[in-house]
Write a protein that holds these residues in place. Structure first.
Motif, PDB file in Angstrom:
ATOM      1  N   UNK A   1       0.990  -1.292   0.091  1.00  5.89           N
ATOM      2  CA  UNK A   1       0.010   0.056   0.129  1.00  5.89           C
ATOM      3  C   UNK A   1       0.931   1.165  -0.065  1.00  5.89           C
ATOM      4  N   UNK A   2       1.930   1.187   0.943  1.00  2.86           N
ATOM      5  CA  UNK A   2       2.955   2.598   0.694  1.00  2.86           C
ATOM      6  C   UNK A   2       3.497   2.695  -0.530  1.00  2.86           C
ATOM      7  N   UNK A   3       3.915   1.602  -0.973  1.00  2.92           N
ATOM      8  CA  UNK A   3       4.559   1.654  -2.245  1.00  2.92           C
ATOM      9  C   UNK A   3       3.347   2.326  -3.306  1.00  2.92           C
ATOM     10  N   UNK A   4       2.177   1.736  -3.454  1.00  7.85           N
ATOM     11  CA  UNK A   4       1.287   2.491  -4.292  1.00  7.85           C
ATOM     12  C   UNK A   4       1.161   3.756  -4.212  1.00  7.85           C
ATOM     13  N   UNK A   5       1.026   4.134  -2.731  1.00 10.49           N
ATOM     14  CA  UNK A   5       0.505   5.578  -2.479  1.00 10.49           C
ATOM     15  C   UNK A   5       1.874   6.458  -3.228  1.00 10.49           C
ATOM     16  N   UNK A   6       3.022   5.868  -2.733  1.00 11.15           N
ATOM     17  CA  UNK A   6       4.275   6.620  -3.409  1.00 11.15           C
ATOM     18  C   UNK A   6       4.100   6.789  -4.865  1.00 11.15           C
TER      19      UNK A   6
END
Length: 75
Positions: free
Chosen positions: A57-62
Motif C-alpha cells: 500500500x505504501x509503495x502504491x501511494x508513493x
C-alpha cells in the motif's frame, strides 16, 4: 511441505543457524522456542502478511504521489 512429529524438548535444525525447540504442549497449543541469528526476521504468518500488505500500500501511494507530482510539473 515437510511434516515432522516432535515431542516435548525435541529440536528441529534448519541449516547451520536455526533451531526450533518444542518448549511446552498445553492442550491444543504448543510453545516453540526459535534460536536464529539476529539478521533473520521471524514473524507469525498473519503479522508477516499484514506487513507485506502495508508495504504494498505504501509503495502504491508513493507511485500515485509521484505521478501526481509529475503531472503538476508538466503543466
Amino acid at each position: 511441505m515437510l511434516v515432522l512429529t516432535r515431542k516435548l524438548n525435541d529440536v528441529i535444525q534448519i541449516g547451520d543457524d536455526i533451531e526450533i525447540k518444542v518448549l511446552a504442549i498445553e492442550g491444543d497449543q504448543i510453545k516453540l522456542g526459535i534460536t536464529a541469528p539476529k539478521s533473520v526476521e521471524i514473524y507469525r504468518k498473519e503479522i508477516y502478511v499484514d506487513i507485506q500488505n502495508q508495504n504494498n500500500e505504501a509503495a502504491n501511494i508513493s507511485i500515485d504521489l509521484l505521478n501526481l507530482l509529475n503531472q503538476k510539473n508538466d503543466k
